[in-house]
Design an enzyme around this catalytic site. Structure first.
Site, mmCIF file in Angstrom:
data_model
loop_
_atom_site.group_PDB
_atom_site.id
_atom_site.type_symbol
_atom_site.label_atom_id
_atom_site.label_comp_id
_atom_site.label_asym_id
_atom_site.label_seq_id
_atom_site.Cartn_x
_atom_site.Cartn_y
_atom_site.Cartn_z
ATOM 1 N N GLU A 27 0.811 -1.222 0.000
ATOM 2 C CA GLU A 27 0.000 0.000 0.000
ATOM 3 C C GLU A 27 0.842 1.269 0.000
ATOM 4 O O GLU A 27 0.347 2.349 -0.344
ATOM 5 C CB GLU A 27 -0.940 -0.006 1.208
ATOM 6 C CG GLU A 27 -2.069 -1.021 1.066
ATOM 7 C CD GLU A 27 -3.041 -0.988 2.219
ATOM 8 O OE1 GLU A 27 -2.683 -0.462 3.287
ATOM 9 O OE2 GLU A 27 -4.158 -1.503 2.046
ATOM 10 N N GLU A 86 5.996 -21.581 9.209
ATOM 11 C CA GLU A 86 6.437 -20.693 10.286
ATOM 12 C C GLU A 86 7.425 -21.368 11.226
ATOM 13 O O GLU A 86 8.163 -20.700 11.948
ATOM 14 C CB GLU A 86 5.240 -20.155 11.067
ATOM 15 C CG GLU A 86 4.556 -21.153 11.967
ATOM 16 C CD GLU A 86 3.483 -20.490 12.834
ATOM 17 O OE1 GLU A 86 3.599 -20.592 14.054
ATOM 18 O OE2 GLU A 86 2.561 -19.850 12.271
#
Length: 308
Positions: free
Chosen positions: A92, A123
Site C-alpha cells: 500500500e 512458520e
C-alpha cells in the site's frame, strides 16, 4: 531437491495470546449481539497497547529513515496473519506515497502461496527464515520481524541472520515478555492480552500489528518528505478517483480554484509535487522542478528557496 524440514516438536507456548480470556469463557453460549459486544470490548483496549510502545516504535522509525536515506531497505519478515499484514503494508505504500518498490520488502513464510492459504508448517522453519534474510539483507538495512507470539522460528531465524549481516533489527509482537526481547536492536512488545477466541491472533494481536505498522510506515514517509501538511503529495494517480484527488490536494494546499489546479498539473506534466511548489511560490513549473531537485524533493525547502 531440498528435503522438507522435519516437523517441529509440539511445544506449549505460554505467550499472553495463548492464554484464555475470562470475558469470553461462555462465548459459545452467547447470542449474536453478546458475541459482538465481547469482541468489541476486547478490541477497545488495542489502541492503548499500541500507545504504550510509541517510544520504541519511534526509534524504529528513525532507523528506517536513516536506512532509506542511505539507499538501504526495510524488510518485513512474518508468518500467517502477521506476515500478511507486512505484505499489505508494503504494497500500500507504493500507490499512497509513490514509494519505490524496493524500499519496503515483505517476506512471508511459505511464499506467495501463503498469502492466499494457510501454510502453517512454514512458520516453524527457522532455517528458511535465516536463508531468505541472508540472501537479500545488506548492511545498513532494517529488518522488522512480525510475530504475534514473539517466538515464530521463521521470524527469529531471519532476525538472527539480519544481525549477522549488520542490519538493524526490530521485533513487533504481542508479548512484552518475549524471550528474544534483548536480542534485537528495537523491541516493540504490545500487551494485547488473551484473545476472545484463545490463540486466534488474527484478532487483537493482528489489529495491534496493523496499527503499529500503519503508524511506523506512515511516520517514515512523513519524515522523508512525502507528505505536505497532512496531504499526500506523491500519490500515484492511476485511476479517476486518484486523479481527482490530486486536484483536490492542490486546492486544499494552496487555496486555488479547480481551474488553476488543473492548469498547474498540466504544466507540471502531472507531477503533483512540482505543481504544488509552482502554485505556492508563484513560479513556472520548470523553476519549481529545479528547486525541488536542489532540495532533494522537499516541498517546504523548495518553496523557501524560491522565497515563498
Amino acid at each position: 531437491m531440498t528435503a522438507a524440514p522435519e516437523p517441529a516438536a509440539a511445544v506449549r507456548v505460554n505467550a499472553p495470546t495463548e492464554r484464555r480470556n475470562p470475558l469470553s469463557a461462555d462465548l459459545d453460549l452467547m447470542s449474536g449481539p453478546e458475541i459482538l459486544a465481547v469482541i468489541n470490548q476486547a478490541d477497545a483496549g488495542v489502541p492503548g497497547a499500541v500507545r504504550a510502545v510509541l517510544g520504541p516504535l519511534d526509534t524504529a522509525v528513525g532507523l528506517a529513515v536513516r536506512a532509506l536515506r542511505a539507499d538501504g531497505r526495510v524488510h518485513y519478515f512474518g508468518a500467517g496473519t502477521s506476515g500478511r499484514l507486512g505484505v499489505l503494508d508494503a504494497v500500500e505504500l507504493i500507490p499512497t506515497f509513490n514509494s519505490p518498490p524496493h524500499w519496503f520488502c515483505a517476506h512471508l513464510a511459505g511464499g506467495q502461496r501463503a498469502m492466499w492459504g494457510a501454510v502453517e508448517a512454514a512458520e516453524d522453519d527457522e532455517a528458511a527464515g535465516a536463508a531468505e534474510a541472508a540472501g537479500c539483507v545488506r548492511p545498513g538495512d532494517v529488518v522488522v520481524g512480525l510475530a504475534a507470539s514473539g517466538r515464530t522460528p521463521y521470524v527469529l531465524g531471519a532476525l538472527a541472520a539480519a544481525g549477522r549481516a549488520r542490519a538493524a533489527t526490530v521485533l513487533i509482537c504481542a508479548d512484552p515478555g518475549a524471550p528474544v526481547a534483548g536480542s534485537v536492536d528495537v523491541f516493540v512488545g504490545m500487551d494485547t492480552g488473551p484473545e476472545v477466541v484463545t490463540g486466534s491472533t488474527r484478532m487483537k494481536a493482528g489489529t495491534a500489528q496493523k496499527l503499529a505498522l500503519n503508524a511506523f510506515s506512515t511516520a517514515v514517509m512523513v519524515r522523508l518528505g512525502r507528505v505536505y501538511s497532512n496531504l499526500m503529495i506523491d500519490v500515484l494517480a492511476t485511476n479517476a478517483k486518484l486523479r481527482g484527488r490530486t486536484v483536490s490536494i492542490l486546492i486544499e494546499a494552496t487555496g486555488c480554484d479547480e481551474a488553476a489546479a488543473r492548469r498547474a498539473l498540466a504544466e507540471a506534466d502531472g507531477e503533483l509535487r512540482t505543481a504544488l511548489v509552482a502554485l505556492v511560490a508563484g513560479v513556472a513549473a520548470g523553476a519549481a522542478r529545479a528547486a525541488l531537485q536542489r532540495c532533494g524533493g522537499d516541498v517546504r525547502a523548495a518553496t523557501a528557496l524560491l522565497g515563498a
